[in-house]
Design an enzyme around this catalytic site. Sequence first.
Site, PDB file in Angstrom:
ATOM      1  N   HIS A   1       0.802  -1.231   0.000  1.00 28.64           N
ATOM      2  CA  HIS A   1       0.000   0.000   0.000  1.00 28.64           C
ATOM      3  C   HIS A   1       0.832   1.277   0.000  1.00 28.64           C
ATOM      4  O   HIS A   1       0.584   2.193  -0.792  1.00 28.64           O
ATOM      5  CB  HIS A   1      -0.954   0.002   1.201  1.00 28.64           C
ATOM      6  CG  HIS A   1      -2.176  -0.817   0.986  1.00 28.64           C
ATOM      7  ND1 HIS A   1      -3.429  -0.278   0.790  1.00 28.64           N
ATOM      8  CD2 HIS A   1      -2.340  -2.161   0.916  1.00 28.64           C
ATOM      9  CE1 HIS A   1      -4.310  -1.240   0.613  1.00 28.64           C
ATOM     10  NE2 HIS A   1      -3.677  -2.398   0.692  1.00 28.64           N
TER      11      HIS A   1
ATOM     12  N   ASP B   1      -4.059   6.824   2.147  1.00 28.82           N
ATOM     13  CA  ASP B   1      -4.584   5.538   1.704  1.00 28.82           C
ATOM     14  C   ASP B   1      -6.021   5.458   2.219  1.00 28.82           C
ATOM     15  O   ASP B   1      -6.304   5.821   3.363  1.00 28.82           O
ATOM     16  CB  ASP B   1      -3.740   4.406   2.305  1.00 28.82           C
ATOM     17  CG  ASP B   1      -4.084   3.051   1.716  1.00 28.82           C
ATOM     18  OD1 ASP B   1      -5.242   2.608   1.879  1.00 28.82           O
ATOM     19  OD2 ASP B   1      -3.205   2.419   1.110  1.00 28.82           O
TER      20      ASP B   1
ATOM     21  N   HIS C   1     -17.446  -2.514  -0.732  1.00 29.42           N
ATOM     22  CA  HIS C   1     -17.296  -1.945   0.615  1.00 29.42           C
ATOM     23  C   HIS C   1     -18.221  -0.742   0.803  1.00 29.42           C
ATOM     24  O   HIS C   1     -18.741  -0.525   1.894  1.00 29.42           O
ATOM     25  CB  HIS C   1     -15.842  -1.566   0.876  1.00 29.42           C
ATOM     26  CG  HIS C   1     -14.924  -2.749   0.912  1.00 29.42           C
ATOM     27  ND1 HIS C   1     -15.110  -3.801   1.792  1.00 29.42           N
ATOM     28  CD2 HIS C   1     -13.829  -3.078   0.174  1.00 29.42           C
ATOM     29  CE1 HIS C   1     -14.176  -4.714   1.587  1.00 29.42           C
ATOM     30  NE2 HIS C   1     -13.398  -4.299   0.613  1.00 29.42           N
TER      31      HIS C   1
ATOM     32  N   TRP D   1      13.815 -15.171  -6.924  1.00 23.48           N
ATOM     33  CA  TRP D   1      13.289 -13.854  -7.308  1.00 23.48           C
ATOM     34  C   TRP D   1      13.377 -13.713  -8.819  1.00 23.48           C
ATOM     35  O   TRP D   1      14.342 -14.167  -9.440  1.00 23.48           O
ATOM     36  CB  TRP D   1      14.080 -12.728  -6.649  1.00 23.48           C
ATOM     37  CG  TRP D   1      13.482 -11.373  -6.910  1.00 23.48           C
ATOM     38  CD1 TRP D   1      12.478 -10.765  -6.204  1.00 23.48           C
ATOM     39  CD2 TRP D   1      13.815 -10.469  -7.971  1.00 23.48           C
ATOM     40  NE1 TRP D   1      12.170  -9.548  -6.763  1.00 23.48           N
ATOM     41  CE2 TRP D   1      12.974  -9.330  -7.847  1.00 23.48           C
ATOM     42  CE3 TRP D   1      14.734 -10.515  -9.020  1.00 23.48           C
ATOM     43  CZ2 TRP D   1      13.035  -8.249  -8.716  1.00 23.48           C
ATOM     44  CZ3 TRP D   1      14.796  -9.440  -9.901  1.00 23.48           C
ATOM     45  CH2 TRP D   1      13.956  -8.317  -9.739  1.00 23.48           C
ATOM     46  N   ALA D   2      12.359 -13.093  -9.414  1.00 20.33           N
ATOM     47  CA  ALA D   2      12.354 -12.874 -10.871  1.00 20.33           C
ATOM     48  C   ALA D   2      11.978 -11.427 -11.169  1.00 20.33           C
ATOM     49  O   ALA D   2      11.163 -10.843 -10.445  1.00 20.33           O
ATOM     50  CB  ALA D   2      11.350 -13.813 -11.543  1.00 20.33           C
TER      51      ALA D   2
ATOM     52  N   HIS E   1      -2.066 -15.160  -7.394  1.00 22.06           N
ATOM     53  CA  HIS E   1      -3.062 -15.146  -6.322  1.00 22.06           C
ATOM     54  C   HIS E   1      -4.214 -14.183  -6.608  1.00 22.06           C
ATOM     55  O   HIS E   1      -5.123 -14.050  -5.803  1.00 22.06           O
ATOM     56  CB  HIS E   1      -2.395 -14.758  -5.002  1.00 22.06           C
ATOM     57  CG  HIS E   1      -1.713 -13.426  -5.044  1.00 22.06           C
ATOM     58  ND1 HIS E   1      -0.751 -13.129  -5.978  1.00 22.06           N
ATOM     59  CD2 HIS E   1      -1.845 -12.315  -4.282  1.00 22.06           C
ATOM     60  CE1 HIS E   1      -0.325 -11.885  -5.785  1.00 22.06           C
ATOM     61  NE2 HIS E   1      -0.976 -11.371  -4.772  1.00 22.06           N
TER      62      HIS E   1
ATOM     63  N   GLY F   1      -8.718 -11.152   1.157  1.00 22.54           N
ATOM     64  CA  GLY F   1      -8.934  -9.773   0.721  1.00 22.54           C
ATOM     65  C   GLY F   1      -9.790  -9.719  -0.531  1.00 22.54           C
ATOM     66  O   GLY F   1     -10.835 -10.372  -0.636  1.00 22.54           O
TER      67      GLY F   1
END
Length: 451
Positions: A16, A113, A144, A328-329, A346, A369
């Site tokens: 965030h 935020d 929401h 890691w990529a 995801h 989430g």
Amino acid sequence: MSNYHVAVLAFPFATHAGLLLGLVQRLANALPNVTFTFFNTSKSNSSLFTTPHDNNIKPFNISDGVPEGYVVGKGGIEALIGLFFKSAKENIQNAMAAAVEESGKKITCVMADAFMWFSGEIAEELSVGWIPLWTSAAGSLSVHVYTDLIRENVEAQGIAGREDEILTFIPGFAELRLGSLPSGVVSGDLESPFSVMLHKMGKTIGKATALPVNSFEELDPPIVEDLKSKFNNFLNVGPFNLTTPPPSANITDEYGCIAWLDKQEPGSVAYIGFGTVATPPPNELKAMAEALEESKTPFLWSLKDLFKSFFPEGFLERTSEYGKIVSWAPQVQVLSHGSVGVFINHCGWNSVLESIAAGVPVICRPFFGDHQLNAWMVEKVWKIGVKIEGGVFTKDGTMLALDLVLSKDKRNTELKQQIGMYKELALNAVGPSGSSAENFKKLVDIITSCN
């Protein structure tokens, strides 16, 4: 204009704060005489401000609310969020007073935020404008905003066995699967710090002076149209991965991912990456490995070394000719490579936007989430990918999804056409006279007129 002073309040968890800073950097560049004070925890600020930044952005550290000696237990990140919010408003107000004294400039606008729902109260007390940033999709904001409406129509905590029920009463959504609503709307712990925060945000965000969103109007026309009718200045100013791309000079490819991709057939590779906060459980990692091996699908997998122990014995050796696993990529570069045919992820919003920007179809395995809602939109509305069968990785389900997305048939062609269309719409939106570019200009004007 040199007296303008924007207080920026970050949410210091996950990605965030980085997304908010990216927007602030664009604004600071457009408004070089305006001061932006970035209030954030010292831990988060130290990870964000590692390189020189605009002179008119001032990082300011606040407490994370965690007592000395506190040990993170089963509560994990939820508990840390609860501790942060317990004292956040008071800590921020004290820090803002110190920043005003230090700079000699009173606060003229509060930007935050959107998760920092109380930032609207702070702006109201100062009699200045309030600009909350929504870092995810317009659709997830909508549910929401309409949480009370949804709870009136769906008995809270009563959705077990009804997950596949289709809702048709939420403005902007033609249809939405009940089980695709984010946890905390009508399922899960409705009294958790996170659920309470999102509910309060949905009820108060209508007072915002402007509401910038990390998306583009052409992705969700009916939802955007509805939210525009509810809010002052509902402004899609993204996708941020296109408006604020990471500097390429800082990107390394220490594991040789691009060189490896250069040797693969066009559109043949499954790239697998679950971000920093979601990794499938051991049984699902094993099932994915079995599916990749049996289907002989070329794959590039970004996965921390500690998870490799969950693979079937000998998997790495047997698949070494067509598979590569790295800790890691360089994800943006990987996705834009012609050999990559699908992105398994995801369904976090950043990953969805990166898929669209690269024109690569998606296989989703949602976790928490907004992931379930994003997966619904990806599969049923935008038609740019598929959700894994049953919502979890099994060997057969993974093979089926790989076959659906990578086979050179009608379904594959349709997926590629759809995501190609959205890629073009996204690029046009951030272009010189695109919708996101025009909305950003409006946001710049609002910043200097909201006190």
